[in-house]
Write a protein that holds these residues in place. Structure first.
Motif, PDB file in Angstrom:
ATOM      1  N   VAL A   1       0.857  -1.184   0.000  1.00  0.00           N
ATOM      2  CA  VAL A   1       0.000   0.000   0.000  1.00  0.00           C
ATOM      3  C   VAL A   1       0.891   1.231   0.000  1.00  0.00           C
ATOM      4  O   VAL A   1       1.680   1.438   0.911  1.00  0.00           O
ATOM      5  N   LEU A   2       0.786   2.021  -1.054  1.00  0.00           N
ATOM      6  CA  LEU A   2       1.646   3.183  -1.223  1.00  0.00           C
ATOM      7  C   LEU A   2       0.828   4.432  -0.920  1.00  0.00           C
ATOM      8  O   LEU A   2      -0.164   4.701  -1.591  1.00  0.00           O
ATOM      9  N   ARG A   3       1.234   5.183   0.097  1.00  0.00           N
ATOM     10  CA  ARG A   3       0.495   6.407   0.444  1.00  0.00           C
ATOM     11  C   ARG A   3       1.226   7.589  -0.175  1.00  0.00           C
ATOM     12  O   ARG A   3       2.413   7.776   0.069  1.00  0.00           O
ATOM     13  N   VAL A   4       0.514   8.356  -0.990  1.00  0.00           N
ATOM     14  CA  VAL A   4       1.177   9.435  -1.728  1.00  0.00           C
ATOM     15  C   VAL A   4       0.493  10.776  -1.501  1.00  0.00           C
ATOM     16  O   VAL A   4      -0.729  10.867  -1.469  1.00  0.00           O
ATOM     17  N   GLN A   5       1.304  11.804  -1.313  1.00  0.00           N
ATOM     18  CA  GLN A   5       0.765  13.165  -1.281  1.00  0.00           C
ATOM     19  C   GLN A   5       0.551  13.619  -2.733  1.00  0.00           C
ATOM     20  O   GLN A   5       1.021  12.975  -3.655  1.00  0.00           O
ATOM     21  N   GLY A   6      -0.151  14.720  -2.890  1.00  0.00           N
ATOM     22  CA  GLY A   6      -0.327  15.270  -4.236  1.00  0.00           C
ATOM     23  C   GLY A   6      -1.716  15.038  -4.788  1.00  0.00           C
ATOM     24  O   GLY A   6      -2.008  15.440  -5.910  1.00  0.00           O
ATOM     25  N   MET A   7      -2.607  14.373  -3.985  1.00  0.00           N
ATOM     26  CA  MET A   7      -3.976  14.201  -4.475  1.00  0.00           C
ATOM     27  C   MET A   7      -4.699  15.548  -4.358  1.00  0.00           C
ATOM     28  O   MET A   7      -4.684  16.155  -3.290  1.00  0.00           O
ATOM     29  N   LYS A  37      -7.481  10.228  -9.891  1.00  0.00           N
ATOM     30  CA  LYS A  37      -8.061   8.884  -9.689  1.00  0.00           C
ATOM     31  C   LYS A  37      -7.838   7.994 -10.900  1.00  0.00           C
ATOM     32  O   LYS A  37      -7.594   6.798 -10.770  1.00  0.00           O
ATOM     33  N   LYS A  38      -7.924   8.606 -12.067  1.00  0.00           N
ATOM     34  CA  LYS A  38      -7.709   7.817 -13.286  1.00  0.00           C
ATOM     35  C   LYS A  38      -6.248   7.348 -13.335  1.00  0.00           C
ATOM     36  O   LYS A  38      -5.968   6.193 -13.671  1.00  0.00           O
ATOM     37  N   GLN A  39      -5.354   8.261 -12.966  1.00  0.00           N
ATOM     38  CA  GLN A  39      -3.926   7.895 -12.950  1.00  0.00           C
ATOM     39  C   GLN A  39      -3.695   6.724 -12.002  1.00  0.00           C
ATOM     40  O   GLN A  39      -2.968   5.789 -12.316  1.00  0.00           O
ATOM     41  N   VAL A  40      -4.342   6.783 -10.831  1.00  0.00           N
ATOM     42  CA  VAL A  40      -4.163   5.717  -9.838  1.00  0.00           C
ATOM     43  C   VAL A  40      -4.657   4.400 -10.411  1.00  0.00           C
ATOM     44  O   VAL A  40      -3.981   3.370 -10.328  1.00  0.00           O
ATOM     45  N   SER A  41      -5.835   4.435 -11.029  1.00  0.00           N
ATOM     46  CA  SER A  41      -6.388   3.189 -11.534  1.00  0.00           C
ATOM     47  C   SER A  41      -5.515   2.636 -12.672  1.00  0.00           C
ATOM     48  O   SER A  41      -5.243   1.441 -12.732  1.00  0.00           O
ATOM     49  N   ASP A  42      -5.031   3.508 -13.553  1.00  0.00           N
ATOM     50  CA  ASP A  42      -4.135   3.049 -14.630  1.00  0.00           C
ATOM     51  C   ASP A  42      -2.840   2.478 -14.068  1.00  0.00           C
ATOM     52  O   ASP A  42      -2.323   1.468 -14.540  1.00  0.00           O
ATOM     53  N   PHE A  43      -2.331   3.151 -13.033  1.00  0.00           N
ATOM     54  CA  PHE A  43      -1.065   2.704 -12.423  1.00  0.00           C
ATOM     55  C   PHE A  43      -1.237   1.325 -11.777  1.00  0.00           C
ATOM     56  O   PHE A  43      -0.377   0.446 -11.926  1.00  0.00           O
ATOM     57  N   GLU A  44      -2.358   1.168 -11.073  1.00  0.00           N
ATOM     58  CA  GLU A  44      -2.575  -0.120 -10.394  1.00  0.00           C
ATOM     59  C   GLU A  44      -2.745  -1.263 -11.399  1.00  0.00           C
ATOM     60  O   GLU A  44      -2.319  -2.387 -11.150  1.00  0.00           O
ATOM     61  N   LYS A  45      -3.360  -0.948 -12.532  1.00  0.00           N
ATOM     62  CA  LYS A  45      -3.502  -1.976 -13.583  1.00  0.00           C
ATOM     63  C   LYS A  45      -2.120  -2.351 -14.143  1.00  0.00           C
ATOM     64  O   LYS A  45      -1.832  -3.515 -14.378  1.00  0.00           O
ATOM     65  N   ALA A  46      -1.298  -1.334 -14.332  1.00  0.00           N
ATOM     66  CA  ALA A  46       0.026  -1.577 -14.919  1.00  0.00           C
ATOM     67  C   ALA A  46       0.997  -2.189 -13.910  1.00  0.00           C
ATOM     68  O   ALA A  46       2.002  -2.774 -14.294  1.00  0.00           O
ATOM     69  N   LYS A 101      -1.017  -0.917  -4.367  1.00  0.00           N
ATOM     70  CA  LYS A 101      -2.258  -0.141  -4.212  1.00  0.00           C
ATOM     71  C   LYS A 101      -1.870   1.284  -3.812  1.00  0.00           C
ATOM     72  O   LYS A 101      -1.105   1.463  -2.857  1.00  0.00           O
ATOM     73  N   VAL A 102      -2.394   2.257  -4.524  1.00  0.00           N
ATOM     74  CA  VAL A 102      -2.050   3.658  -4.217  1.00  0.00           C
ATOM     75  C   VAL A 102      -3.162   4.302  -3.405  1.00  0.00           C
ATOM     76  O   VAL A 102      -4.332   4.202  -3.756  1.00  0.00           O
ATOM     77  N   GLN A 103      -2.766   4.894  -2.282  1.00  0.00           N
ATOM     78  CA  GLN A 103      -3.728   5.667  -1.471  1.00  0.00           C
ATOM     79  C   GLN A 103      -3.326   7.134  -1.560  1.00  0.00           C
ATOM     80  O   GLN A 103      -2.275   7.516  -1.065  1.00  0.00           O
ATOM     81  N   GLY A 104      -4.174   7.936  -2.191  1.00  0.00           N
ATOM     82  CA  GLY A 104      -3.847   9.360  -2.321  1.00  0.00           C
ATOM     83  C   GLY A 104      -4.126  10.107  -1.025  1.00  0.00           C
ATOM     84  O   GLY A 104      -4.997   9.724  -0.249  1.00  0.00           O
ATOM     85  N   SER A 105      -3.345  11.161  -0.798  1.00  0.00           N
ATOM     86  CA  SER A 105      -3.563  11.981   0.390  1.00  0.00           C
ATOM     87  C   SER A 105      -3.555  13.449  -0.022  1.00  0.00           C
ATOM     88  O   SER A 105      -2.720  13.873  -0.815  1.00  0.00           O
TER      89      SER A 105
END
Lengths: 459, 315
Positions: free
Chosen positions: A38-44, A57-66, A71-75
């Protein structure tokens, strides 16, 4: 056990459980239910920035697919130097942090962030990064610690409307500091507003004096024999302060409020109370989105005026990986940085998609010029790709774009810049608030104090 | 024999219930203690985690060099030496004492005078009390931002008001000569309400006959204040003095929000310096060392004060 004892025991247990669960709640989870990282990232972006958030959110979903297994958790948390160290010590800081360019050197020197060179080099276009942009994110050994976003160089932000009212040509902003002085005098005399405003507190006075010194051909720190020393007493810095002194006491063109931080200045600029200040094109976003500037057409920006230095200071947002991220999460973090920030700034398709999504909101600011993250040719391609979605008046940024290439881009003083700024704040304040301020002796005293601190820290 | 053995037997027989009674008593006491301890557990955990442990940690940190991530290294008295080498320390101590002094001169008598005046008001006392207490319920930062506008040298309330009678404009926060005074004025306004209410409550407790007797003896208003009101309020005045001393030594919000310590460090206080060490420069060891020195100074101040006023409060 009597009923009272039993009740007390239950109460005690409940309290302990609550206290411990409270502690658990502030400690972030490190792996997901399926063993995912689980990757927690600032910048959301915050919920109020709908297009930005949707894009994220789209970037996160594309990243998780790739990248299955991450799993990215935005903050929406933003970097706060006041709480950062405590959060880092408590292990609750995100795995990717977003910091302004004033911070990386301090974080690198305090060993609070980790180098990412090895992994970043694996990205195909690493070698194409603009070396001037990477320099402020690197240590003396050449290790890189972050990925830049929207880098910029400091310029002169001015109010085109006030220029017109003062009888000045808004398409020909000042290019020298003598012209700035004359324009500021005209604005304050003819409109009653502050002609030019200099920041002076919370270390921003020192920060702005640094860029002003660069424009006058000075440097505030030198390195000799591997040791850094402050050099405040140079002629350039004295001349820069002399200019401020004249504008304050001879022309009275710096306004009435003399203790300002950056937000004070941009807020007053957005309200039409300030003629000029040293700032970047990015302050357009702040003026429009944070301080609700109504007449955004009045926003103009020029390259930093010069007085023999032919140089300006760089800035921008940087994404970094703090020391608290373990090897696995640090590796995932660099993958995210490359995917979310490096690649979209390189790829014309990604840049165009982002610009299209952002331009859906009339409050957004698409097309604010930045320094090239890669080479100039790549930047030109990106600019062409996002052109249909640009919603800022590019004409008003033209003087900046045209003039910037002639200037040398300099980073901040490399060693403990904040210490330098604290000492210089005091000097700037003295010049702005005391008619008889003795510039050489103020600078000499500040230099002596800072060098004692720098020497102690480099022992 | 019977006579001889009987009491012994009786004693032997009666020992059992006595022992049981003692055990029961002991058990009861233990249970009671256990109950008390269990009730204390939540408080102990909260205090331990959020007060005592941080205090111990910061004391240890004052002898360490740390970036809060890597293991700290022991540096002996280096942090204290660095503190005393910093010219800003004496500036900060001087400024803090100046703030305390101005606070005593302006902020301390103001609520007492106001309470004395308000206690003579017969009609609408509640309204006055409400008005005086109102600033206390305004969040400190909001109050300071409001006063920042009052002090604005261009369009601020004070300069506009003074301008109408031909005074000013004054620089208030923008000059190193008047910045600290401006801070004290705001702090006095913001903190006065609580003290006024305490004084008013204490004044209600002064028997009316004392004033009447003094009046009969021909004492004027000043003599009644000096010889009756002030001596009767002595313990309250003493307590509020100590509270004010301790709180003004720790002044932080006003200089931080109003001026950031400027102009020219003229409002840099000790707490603001601690804050700068820790959060601006990342020198946590020096920040902890200065905090430790400040606690020592405050403890010393309280001890001296209590000793000096012990005999006073007894009489």
């Amino acid at each position: 056990m009597s009923p009272i004892t039993r009740r007390a025991a239950v109460l005690g247990c409940v309290a302990v459980t609550v206290a411990l669960s409270g502690c658990a709640a502030v400690t972030p989870s490190k792996s997901g239910a399926n063993g995912d990282v689980v990757l927690r990232v600032q910048g959301m972006p915050p919920a109020t920035d709908k297009p930005g958030l949707a894009l994220f959110k789209k970037q996160v979903s594309d990243f998780e697919k790739a990248n299955p297994g991450i799993k990215v958790q935005g903050s929406t948390t933003v970097f706060d130097p006041l709480t950062f160290s405590a959060k880092l010590a408590g292990g609750s800081v995100e795995d990717v942090i977003k910091v302004p360019l004033t911070e990386p050197q301090r974080l690198i020197q305090q060993k609070q962030v980790q180098p990412i060179t090895g992994q970043l080099k694996a990205w195909d276009h690493f070698k194409e990064f603009n070396p001037q942009v990477l320099k402020p994110l690197s240590d003396s050994a050449g290790d890189v610690y972050g990925v830049p976003q929207n880098p910029y160089a400091q310029g002169l932000v001015y109010n085109r409307e006030l220029f017109e009212k003062a009888g000045l040509d808004p398409d020909k902003p000042p290019t020298t500091w003598d012209e700035v002085r004359a324009a500021a005098k005209a604005i304050s005399e003819k409109t009653g507003k502050a002609g030019f405003v200099q920041e002076s507190k919370e270390n921003q006075g020192g920060w702005q004096l640094t860029m002003l010194s660069y424009a006058f051909g000075g440097d505030l720190q030198t390195q000799q024999g591997g040791k850094y020393t402050a050099t405040f007493t140079g002629e350039a810095t004295q001349k820069a302060l002399g200019l401020l002194k004249d504008m304050r006491w001879k022309d009275d063109s710096l306004g009435k409020n003399l203790l300002n931080n950056q937000n004070d200045v941009i807020k007053n600029f957005a309200a039409g109370q300030v003629g000029m200040f040293m700032g970047s094109p990015g302050t357009y976003r702040l003026a429009k989105m944070q301080f609700s500037m109504e007449n955004t057409d009045a926003f103009g920006v020029a390259p930093l005026p010069q007085a023999g230095g032919n140089a300006t200071l760089t800035g921008g947002d940087i994404y970094m990986v703090p020391k608290s991220a373990d090897t696995q999460r640090a590796a995932a973090a660099v993958k995210w940085l490359t995917f979310a920030y490096a690649q979209p700034q390189y790829s014309t398709d990604a840049a165009a998609q982002q610009a299209k999504a952002l331009s859906a909101d009339p409050k957004s600011a698409v097309g604010v010029p930045t320094l090239p993250v890669f080479d100039a040719a790549r930047q030109a391609q990106i600019n062409a790709a996002i052109k249909p979605y640009v919603n800022v008046k590019l004409d008003h940024f033209k003087p900046y774009i045209d003039g910037l290439s002639k200037l040398d881009l300099k980073p901040e003083p490399p060693y403990q810049a904040q210490q330098l700024y604290t000492a210089l704040d005091t000097v700037v304040q003295a010049v702005l608030t005391k008619r008889d301020a003795d510039i050489p002796s103020l600078l000499a005293a500040a230099e002596k104090d800072v060098n004692a601190k720098l020497a102690a820290a480099q022992k | 024999m019977t006579l001889l053995t009987h009491p012994r037997r009786t004693a032997a027989v009666s020992k059992e219930p006595a022992k049981r009674a003692v055990d029961r008593r002991r058990g009861g006491a233990l249970r009671k203690q256990l109950t008390a301890w269990l009730f204390l557990v939540p408080t102990l955990i909260v205090f331990g985690l959020f007060a005592w442990w941080p205090i111990v940690r910061s004391l240890l940190m004052s002898f360490q060099k740390t970036n809060l991530v890597e293991p700290a290294t022991w540096v002996g008295l280096d942090n204290f030496r660095a503190l005393f080498d910093d010219p800003l320390l004496s500036t900060a101590v001087g400024n803090t004492l100046f703030f305390v002094g101005l606070g005593l001169l302006i902020g301390f008598p103001a609520p007492l005078i106001l309470a004395a005046v308000m206690s003579t008001v017969r009609r609408g006392a509640g309204v006055y009390r409400f008005l005086v207490y109102l600033p206390v319920v305004i969040p400190p930062v909001v109050a300071i931002l409001l006063w920042k506008w009052f002090y604005d040298p261009g369009s601020g309330l004070f300069n506009s008001a003074l301008g109408t009678i031909g005074l000013g404009p004054y620089t208030w926060l923008e000059s190193s000569d008047s910045a600290m005074l401006s801070l004290v004025l705001e702090a006095t306004w913001a903190g006065m309400g609580g003290a006024v209410l305490i004084y008013l409550a204490a004044m209600v407790g002064i028997p009316g006959e004392l004033y009447e007797a003094a009046e009969v003896d021909g004492a004027g208003i000043w003599r009644r204040i000096w010889h009756i009101m002030l001596p009767q309020l002595r313990s309250v005045i003493g307590l509020l003095l100590l509270v004010q001393l301790i709180s003004t030594v720790q002044v932080f919000t006003e200089p931080y929000v109003f001026t950031g310590g400027g102009p020219e460090n003229s409002t840099l206080t000790v707490l603001l310096l601690i804050f700068r060490y820790a959060f601006q420069d990342g020198q946590y060891g020096e920040a902890a060392a200065l905090s430790f020195l400040m606690v020592l100074a405050l403890a010393l101040l309280s001890a001296v004060y209590l000793r000096a006023t012990r005999s006073w409060s007894k009489t």
